[in-house]
Design a protein around this motif. Structure first.
Motif, mmCIF file in Angstrom:
data_model
loop_
_atom_site.group_PDB
_atom_site.id
_atom_site.type_symbol
_atom_site.label_atom_id
_atom_site.label_comp_id
_atom_site.label_asym_id
_atom_site.label_seq_id
_atom_site.Cartn_x
_atom_site.Cartn_y
_atom_site.Cartn_z
ATOM 1 N N HIS A 276 41.647 -51.300 -41.646
ATOM 2 C CA HIS A 276 41.450 -52.750 -41.599
ATOM 3 C C HIS A 276 42.725 -53.444 -41.139
ATOM 4 O O HIS A 276 42.665 -54.453 -40.429
ATOM 5 N N HIS A 277 43.886 -52.917 -41.529
ATOM 6 C CA HIS A 277 45.142 -53.512 -41.082
ATOM 7 C C HIS A 277 45.234 -53.466 -39.551
ATOM 8 O O HIS A 277 45.611 -54.447 -38.912
ATOM 9 N N ALA A 278 44.889 -52.340 -38.963
ATOM 10 C CA ALA A 278 44.934 -52.216 -37.504
ATOM 11 C C ALA A 278 43.925 -53.155 -36.858
ATOM 12 O O ALA A 278 44.227 -53.800 -35.846
ATOM 13 N N ARG A 279 42.746 -53.256 -37.429
ATOM 14 C CA ARG A 279 41.726 -54.136 -36.857
ATOM 15 C C ARG A 279 42.146 -55.606 -36.923
ATOM 16 O O ARG A 279 41.927 -56.356 -35.973
ATOM 17 N N VAL A 280 42.759 -56.016 -38.026
ATOM 18 C CA VAL A 280 43.250 -57.396 -38.140
ATOM 19 C C VAL A 280 44.335 -57.631 -37.099
ATOM 20 O O VAL A 280 44.340 -58.658 -36.401
ATOM 21 N N LEU A 281 45.241 -56.693 -36.951
ATOM 22 C CA LEU A 281 46.316 -56.809 -35.966
ATOM 23 C C LEU A 281 45.749 -56.967 -34.552
ATOM 24 O O LEU A 281 46.178 -57.833 -33.785
ATOM 25 N N VAL A 282 44.760 -56.178 -34.220
ATOM 26 C CA VAL A 282 44.143 -56.245 -32.892
ATOM 27 C C VAL A 282 43.430 -57.582 -32.690
ATOM 28 O O VAL A 282 43.523 -58.196 -31.625
ATOM 29 N N ASP B 113 48.173 -52.653 -26.730
ATOM 30 C CA ASP B 113 47.934 -52.535 -25.289
ATOM 31 C C ASP B 113 46.648 -51.775 -25.000
ATOM 32 O O ASP B 113 45.899 -52.133 -24.087
ATOM 33 N N MET B 114 46.380 -50.725 -25.753
ATOM 34 C CA MET B 114 45.174 -49.942 -25.530
ATOM 35 C C MET B 114 43.935 -50.817 -25.703
ATOM 36 O O MET B 114 43.029 -50.793 -24.886
ATOM 37 N N PHE B 115 43.916 -51.630 -26.745
ATOM 38 C CA PHE B 115 42.754 -52.473 -26.980
ATOM 39 C C PHE B 115 42.730 -53.677 -26.046
ATOM 40 O O PHE B 115 41.658 -54.149 -25.680
ATOM 41 N N ALA B 116 43.882 -54.172 -25.653
ATOM 42 C CA ALA B 116 43.917 -55.272 -24.691
ATOM 43 C C ALA B 116 43.350 -54.801 -23.363
ATOM 44 O O ALA B 116 42.593 -55.525 -22.718
ATOM 45 N N GLN B 117 43.697 -53.601 -22.938
ATOM 46 C CA GLN B 117 43.139 -53.048 -21.702
ATOM 47 C C GLN B 117 41.633 -52.878 -21.829
ATOM 48 O O GLN B 117 40.892 -53.157 -20.904
ATOM 49 N N HIS B 118 41.180 -52.430 -22.968
ATOM 50 C CA HIS B 118 39.745 -52.269 -23.225
ATOM 51 C C HIS B 118 39.044 -53.613 -23.081
ATOM 52 O O HIS B 118 38.004 -53.731 -22.448
ATOM 53 N N ASP B 119 39.635 -54.652 -23.659
ATOM 54 C CA ASP B 119 39.049 -55.991 -23.573
ATOM 55 C C ASP B 119 39.005 -56.484 -22.140
ATOM 56 O O ASP B 119 38.029 -57.071 -21.702
ATOM 57 N N ASN C 81 55.059 -58.911 -33.498
ATOM 58 C CA ASN C 81 56.299 -58.215 -33.186
ATOM 59 C C ASN C 81 55.894 -56.849 -32.644
ATOM 60 O O ASN C 81 55.762 -55.890 -33.398
ATOM 61 N N LEU C 82 55.667 -56.767 -31.346
ATOM 62 C CA LEU C 82 55.126 -55.559 -30.732
ATOM 63 C C LEU C 82 56.134 -54.413 -30.676
ATOM 64 O O LEU C 82 55.758 -53.278 -30.390
ATOM 65 N N ASP C 83 57.395 -54.709 -30.963
ATOM 66 C CA ASP C 83 58.406 -53.652 -30.997
ATOM 67 C C ASP C 83 58.473 -52.957 -32.354
ATOM 68 O O ASP C 83 59.117 -51.924 -32.492
ATOM 69 N N GLN C 84 57.813 -53.556 -33.342
ATOM 70 C CA GLN C 84 57.775 -52.946 -34.672
ATOM 71 C C GLN C 84 57.067 -51.592 -34.573
ATOM 72 O O GLN C 84 56.110 -51.442 -33.826
ATOM 73 N N HIS C 85 57.530 -50.618 -35.342
ATOM 74 C CA HIS C 85 56.969 -49.279 -35.248
ATOM 75 C C HIS C 85 55.893 -49.044 -36.307
ATOM 76 O O HIS C 85 55.830 -49.743 -37.316
ATOM 77 N N PHE C 86 55.046 -48.055 -36.039
ATOM 78 C CA PHE C 86 54.034 -47.655 -37.012
ATOM 79 C C PHE C 86 54.720 -47.228 -38.311
ATOM 80 O O PHE C 86 55.864 -46.796 -38.306
ATOM 81 N N ARG C 87 54.005 -47.310 -39.400
ATOM 82 C CA ARG C 87 54.584 -47.010 -40.707
ATOM 83 C C ARG C 87 54.490 -45.540 -41.097
ATOM 84 O O ARG C 87 55.313 -45.047 -41.851
ATOM 85 N N TYR C 88 53.493 -44.831 -40.617
ATOM 86 C CA TYR C 88 53.302 -43.445 -41.021
ATOM 87 C C TYR C 88 54.382 -42.571 -40.391
ATOM 88 O O TYR C 88 54.672 -42.715 -39.203
ATOM 89 N N LEU D 154 51.679 -49.988 -28.338
ATOM 90 C CA LEU D 154 50.787 -48.974 -27.769
ATOM 91 C C LEU D 154 49.351 -49.196 -28.219
ATOM 92 O O LEU D 154 48.421 -49.123 -27.422
ATOM 93 N N LEU D 155 49.164 -49.476 -29.499
ATOM 94 C CA LEU D 155 47.831 -49.735 -30.036
ATOM 95 C C LEU D 155 47.262 -51.029 -29.461
ATOM 96 O O LEU D 155 46.134 -51.071 -28.979
#
Length: 110
Positions: free
Chosen positions: A16-22, A93-99, A73-80, A90-91
């Motif tokens: 859900h965090h990723a979906r909200v971010l997107v 951009d992938m969904f922006a390209q999809h859109d 802040n697109l330069d922020q890194h993934f937490r895992y 990266l995440l």
């Protein structure tokens, strides 16, 4: 109730965090209730996720009139740990390209 359809609908690859971010990347002026309706969670859950993302430095927010506008802040890194060297851009951009692909009309050459 052990059909493949039942099991496949009970989880997704994105949290859900990723979906909200997107959703915020798609529309920085989006209302939290619209995010909630779009991804199928409560508005309260979205508020909590936005707070998490804000406190972790993934987004900032500012008021414009009665509404919030968000900046990522697109330069922020993934937490895992295994993805910690990769930026969230990266995440997004992938969904922006999809859109962009989905929004092009069949006769669009660009």
């Amino acid at each position: 109730m052990s059909s493949t359809d039942d099991r496949s609908s009970s989880w997704t690859f994105l949290t859900h965090h990723a979906r909200v971010l997107v959703e915020i990347a798609r529309d920085p002026a989006i209302r939290l209730r619209d995010i909630a309706a779009g991804i199928g969670i409560t508005e309260r859950a979205v508020q909590s996720i936005v707070r998490d993302l804000y406190e972790a430095g993934y987004l900032s927010r500012h008021r414009v009139g009665r509404r919030n506008h968000y900046s990522l802040n697109l330069d922020q890194h993934f937490r895992y740990p295994t993805e910690a060297n990769l930026p969230i851009s990266l995440l997004v951009d992938m969904f922006a390209q999809h859109d962009l692909h989905d929004r092009k009309s069949p006769g669009d050459q660009s």
